[in-house]
Scaffold this active site. Structure first.
Site, PDB file in Angstrom:
ATOM      1  N   PHE A  92     -46.268 -30.898  95.343  1.00 41.08           N
ATOM      2  CA  PHE A  92     -47.008 -30.411  96.510  1.00 41.08           C
ATOM      3  C   PHE A  92     -47.644 -31.547  97.300  1.00 41.08           C
ATOM      4  CE2 PHE A  92     -51.069 -28.836  98.321  1.00 41.08           C
ATOM      5  CZ  PHE A  92     -50.567 -27.877  99.185  1.00 41.08           C
ATOM      6  N   TRP A 142     -31.743  -8.528  92.077  1.00 35.44           N
ATOM      7  CA  TRP A 142     -31.845  -9.811  92.785  1.00 35.44           C
ATOM      8  C   TRP A 142     -32.001 -10.917  91.742  1.00 35.44           C
ATOM      9  CZ3 TRP A 142     -33.271 -10.342  98.321  1.00 35.44           C
ATOM     10  CH2 TRP A 142     -33.548 -11.663  98.696  1.00 35.44           C
ATOM     11  N   ASN A 158     -30.455 -17.905  89.114  1.00 32.15           N
ATOM     12  CA  ASN A 158     -30.055 -18.403  87.797  1.00 32.15           C
ATOM     13  C   ASN A 158     -30.162 -19.900  87.549  1.00 32.15           C
ATOM     14  OD1 ASN A 158     -29.186 -16.151  86.102  1.00 32.15           O
ATOM     15  ND2 ASN A 158     -27.815 -15.699  87.806  1.00 32.15           N
ATOM     16  N   ASP A 213     -43.393 -12.517  87.430  1.00 28.45           N
ATOM     17  CA  ASP A 213     -44.761 -12.825  87.846  1.00 28.45           C
ATOM     18  C   ASP A 213     -45.214 -11.790  88.866  1.00 28.45           C
ATOM     19  OD1 ASP A 213     -44.065 -13.830  90.631  1.00 28.45           O
ATOM     20  OD2 ASP A 213     -42.873 -15.207  89.420  1.00 28.45           O
ATOM     21  N   GLU A 263     -22.810   8.613  68.273  1.00 24.78           N
ATOM     22  CA  GLU A 263     -23.659   7.735  69.084  1.00 24.78           C
ATOM     23  C   GLU A 263     -23.792   8.272  70.509  1.00 24.78           C
ATOM     24  OE1 GLU A 263     -23.028   3.295  67.190  1.00 24.78           O
ATOM     25  OE2 GLU A 263     -21.347   4.200  68.265  1.00 24.78           O
TER      26      GLU A 263
HETATM   27  C1  DGJ Z   1     -28.209 -13.453  84.687  1.00 25.19           C
HETATM   28  C2  DGJ Z   1     -28.809 -12.092  84.496  1.00 25.19           C
HETATM   29  O1  DGJ Z   1     -29.980 -12.181  83.764  1.00 25.19           O
HETATM   30  C3  DGJ Z   1     -27.785 -11.192  83.811  1.00 25.19           C
HETATM   31  O2  DGJ Z   1     -28.359  -9.949  83.552  1.00 25.19           O
HETATM   32  C4  DGJ Z   1     -26.576 -11.089  84.676  1.00 25.19           C
HETATM   33  O3  DGJ Z   1     -26.896 -10.421  85.859  1.00 25.19           O
HETATM   34  C5  DGJ Z   1     -26.012 -12.455  84.953  1.00 25.19           C
HETATM   35  N1  DGJ Z   1     -27.014 -13.342  85.473  1.00 25.19           N
HETATM   36  C6  DGJ Z   1     -24.860 -12.395  85.920  1.00 25.19           C
HETATM   37  O4  DGJ Z   1     -24.417 -13.626  86.251  1.00 25.19           O
END
Ligand code: DGJ
Length: 730
Positions: free
Chosen positions: A280, A477, A480, A534, A614
């Protein structure tokens, strides 16, 4: 009014139902923190100590008074550079290169209602009564001003804080630190609890004594992270679930955060929480102001149980927004663990048909439906359907899903771009990479520059087109990877230090626009599981995928940690296949179900692969979840065990009118000749009588809360527990 100013004492008193917060502007105009704890109806200044401590120094006006030091007195917003050598809340560099701020009281205002924070998520009134205190401080040597804002919610004992830093002068200044909270605590014997972890093991609880010096829990990953959640509890050593003092603090922010706790030379504790200063730097030109994100505080003298309930209430009712904030969430089936990238329309329809037959409400199509995306090396950014997998397009699939009686939802990872994508080929400058440097790749993908308005426009157009085309009523949404290689083509070199926060502001702007324009769509947050869990994200997405670890036993521990701040309804939680894909563990389907029911419930497997028995179990679980959903989401939640220490993981939901309670969980390991486990319930009406469903047993609330109940005998490991108590009508 929950806020009182006592002019003859220059004392501000913020009062909630059970707690009190006191601040004083002293004879030098220094804003001292006087008290945060139970209501005392007494000026708590008498507890402040003015010791002579060597090598600290006094402010100029104090002359030779060696007992008056910024380095020892509790401060309301500690400044860097003027003799408080503990961790600072704010630091600024002026045009002459000096870095100091000496803030003194200038003015204040008290108003009805709760302030909001421009461009950032914050707690809103939402039918509760709230008041705002603003105290403006001014630097002694420059024009720089800081306004500290406090939102006071009498019920449920919540105080919010943020700061606005203003430059009314004629020269720019550079902020290098701008925390949301500074909280100084005197007296007591304090420990801290923070929530650390890693992908698939988020929010593990760690409670440790404070050592002299600074300890911190933080993220420089650009997201609030799997690794250190932006929430903390300070608790006295004797604090338990049901008794003792504790203070909780949670950021309403999803970017790089720092929570620093210092135990000083006088055994005083200082908590500083806010944007991580390492990422920052912010230029404040003449006439500009900077708003810090907000933090939520609560104090409890009756342990963590009460503290968590306060946070659950305020986050569920006054942070989460939109149609789904309080309404029933659909039971969904997500195809990720069923197919990963290997699917086509036929497979998805087969999964949907079985799901519909068993009572599921919605199918969510996860990663792999767009661009060139048969693995995670390519395609992100090209938000156009892959016709070789889905020949009828997303709209065609959406129609077929709806024809089965299911709603349709879809996964997207908007903030990312693959190098192997048309989007990246067309706009390489939209990605966050440093010119001339090879970028770090996370999952083979780069991060889009969310501070760039063109990026946000592209994403808005893509996402709104998808929603319109296929009639999606749910968006998962995802996000990753962590952010590094920070450089924005939109910012001049001197302002590159603003990118981390501008990224978050851009993300929030886009989410605000989409959630406003598509009020019927349920947005679920996700970040490689629970890497961005969060209160900031919960302002836009009332639920967040809690973890990519769907193993029931691990989930019980992850959800245990998550529950200290975040309400049950915010936790996305699914039943998956065994052996579990993350751990290889086998747990009974009933245990997976009760664990997933402590959240917004769904399935994450191909239901066609289940046996007939199941499938019957799934059908019955969905009926049961729908029966209990109201109690689970609207009732109060209580942790009845510590799954990190005990051989059982059990939790309880109690209805507001206390007429019903549900105990869920598992016995981890069954032993021969087992000593039975007794669990004490909480939150019941002491004198009411409760009948245990399916038995003849009737017990008073007092008996269940003081004596407890024996957990049923179990067979095998990870055996499920479900005890449903209802008010006896006899
Ligand atoms: C990470 C997510 O946490 C998963 O649930 C899945 O959506 C994958 N990405 C898909 O690439």
């Amino acid at each position: 009014m929950a806020i009182k100013f006592v002019p003859e004492k220059n004392l501000f008193i913020l009062t909630t139902q059970n707690t009190e917060y006191q601040i004083r502007a002293d004879k030098y105009g220094v804003l001292k923190h006087v008290w945060y704890g139970m209501r005392t109806d007494c000026d708590m200044e008498y507890l402040l100590d003015y010791p002579q401590v060597g090598c600290t120094g006094s402010i100029y006006e104090a002359g030779n008074d060696r007992t008056y030091s910024l380095d020892t007195l509790p401060q309301e917003y500690s400044c860097a550079g003027v003799g408080d050598f503990r961790i600072s809340a704010v630091a600024a560099t002026h045009q002459n290169g000096s870095s100091a701020l000496d803030l003194r009281y200038k003015t204040h205002s008290i108003t009805k209602g709760k302030y909001s924070v421009p461009g950032l998520p914050s707690v809103y009134e939402g039918g509760r009564s709230a008041d705002t205190l603003e105290i403006t401080l001014k630097d002694t040597a420059t024009d720089t001003e800081v306004t500290l804002k406090y939102g006071v919610f009498e019920e449920p004992d919540i105080i919010t804080r943020c700061a606005v830093i203003r430059n009314p002068g004629s020269a720019p200044i550079t902020l290098t630190k701008a925390a949301s909270v500074c909280l100084d605590i005197r007296g007591g014997n304090w420990e801290w609890m923070h929530f650390h972890g890693r992908p698939t093991m988020e929010r593990q609880v760690e409670r440790v004594p404070l050592f002299h010096g600074i300890q911190e829990s933080s993220s420089v990953r650009g997201t609030s992270s799997h690794h250190q959640n932006p929430s903390v509890i300070l608790c006295e050593t004797d604090c338990t679930e049901t008794c003792g003092s504790c203070i909780g603090a949670a950021m309403v922010y999803s970017g790089a955060c720092q929570t620093a706790v210092e135990l000083d030379k006088l055994n005083q504790v200082r908590l500083i929480m806010g944007i991580h200063p390492e990422l920052f730097r912010w230029e404040l030109k003449p006439g500009e102001e900077f708003n810090t994100p907000e933090a939520i505080l609560s104090y409890s003298s009756s342990g963590f149980d009460t503290l968590s309930r306060n946070f659950h209430k305020i986050i569920r009712e006054n942070v989460c927004r939109g149609k789904y904030k309080l309404s029933e969430r659909p039971v969904l089936i997500n195809n990720w663990e069923a197919t990963y990238f290997d699917f086509d329309e036929e497979k998805i329809i087969k999964i949907a048909e079985q799901a519909a037959a068993l009572g599921v409400d919605m199918l969510v199509l996860d990663d792999g439906w767009f661009g060139k995306r048969d693995d995670d090396c390519s395609g992100l950014g090209d938000w156009f359907v892959n016709k070789s997998k889905l020949p009828c397009g997303l709209d065609g699939l959406g129609k077929k899903i709806r024809a089965l009686g299911l709603k349709f939802g879809i996964w997207i990872e908007p903030e990312m771009v693959s190098e192997d994508s048309d989007l990246y080929r067309a706009h390489p400058d939209w990605a966050i990479i440093i010119p001339g440097r090879k970028p770090m790749r996370g999952r083979y993908q780069l991060v889009l520059d969310m501070s760039n308005p063109d990026v946000r426009d592209y994403l808005y157009d893509s996402i709104s087109r998808i929603i319109r085309d296929c009639g999606a009523v749910y968006i998962k949404w995802d996000m990753n990877r962590s952010i590094c290689d920070r450089y924005s083509h939109c910012l001049p070199p001197a302002n590159q230090g603003e990118l981390s926060h501008r990224y978050v502001l851009g993300l929030y702007e886009l989410l605000e626009k989409l959630t406003t324009d598509f009020p019927d769509v349920l947005f679920e947050g996700c970040s490689a599981g629970g890497g961005r869990f969060d209160a900031g994200m919960l302002y836009y997405c009332p639920q967040i995928w809690c973890s990519d670890n769907t193993d029931a036993y691990d989930r019980a521990k992850i959800q245990y940690g998550t529950s200290f701040f975040y309400p049950v309804s915010s936790v996305g939680s699914h039943v998956s296949a065994v052996p579990n894909h993350q751990t290889g563990r086998k747990t009974p389907i009933e245990t997976r179900a009760v664990t997933a029911m402590a959240g917004s419930f769904g399935y994450e497997l191909d239901l066609n692969t289940l046996s007939e028995t199941e499938k019957e179990a799934v059908k019955e679980q969905i009926i049961r979840y729908k029966k209990y959903r109201h109690l689970i989401h609207n009732g109060s939640y209580h942790r009845l065990s510590d799954p990190l220490a005990d051989n059982y993981a059990v939790w309880e939901f109690v209805s507001d009118d206390k007429s019903e309670a549900l105990v869920h969980g598992m016995v981890v390991r069954t032993e021969p000749n087992m000593i039975s486990c007794t669990v004490r319930l909480r939150g019941l009406a002491p004198d009411l009588e409760y009948r245990l469903d399916g038995t003849e047993g009737v017990y008073t609330g007092n008996a269940l809360m003081n004596g407890g109940i024996l957990l049923p005998e179990t067979v095998g490991d990870y055996a499920p527990v479900e005890l449903h108590f209802v008010k006896s009508e006899e």
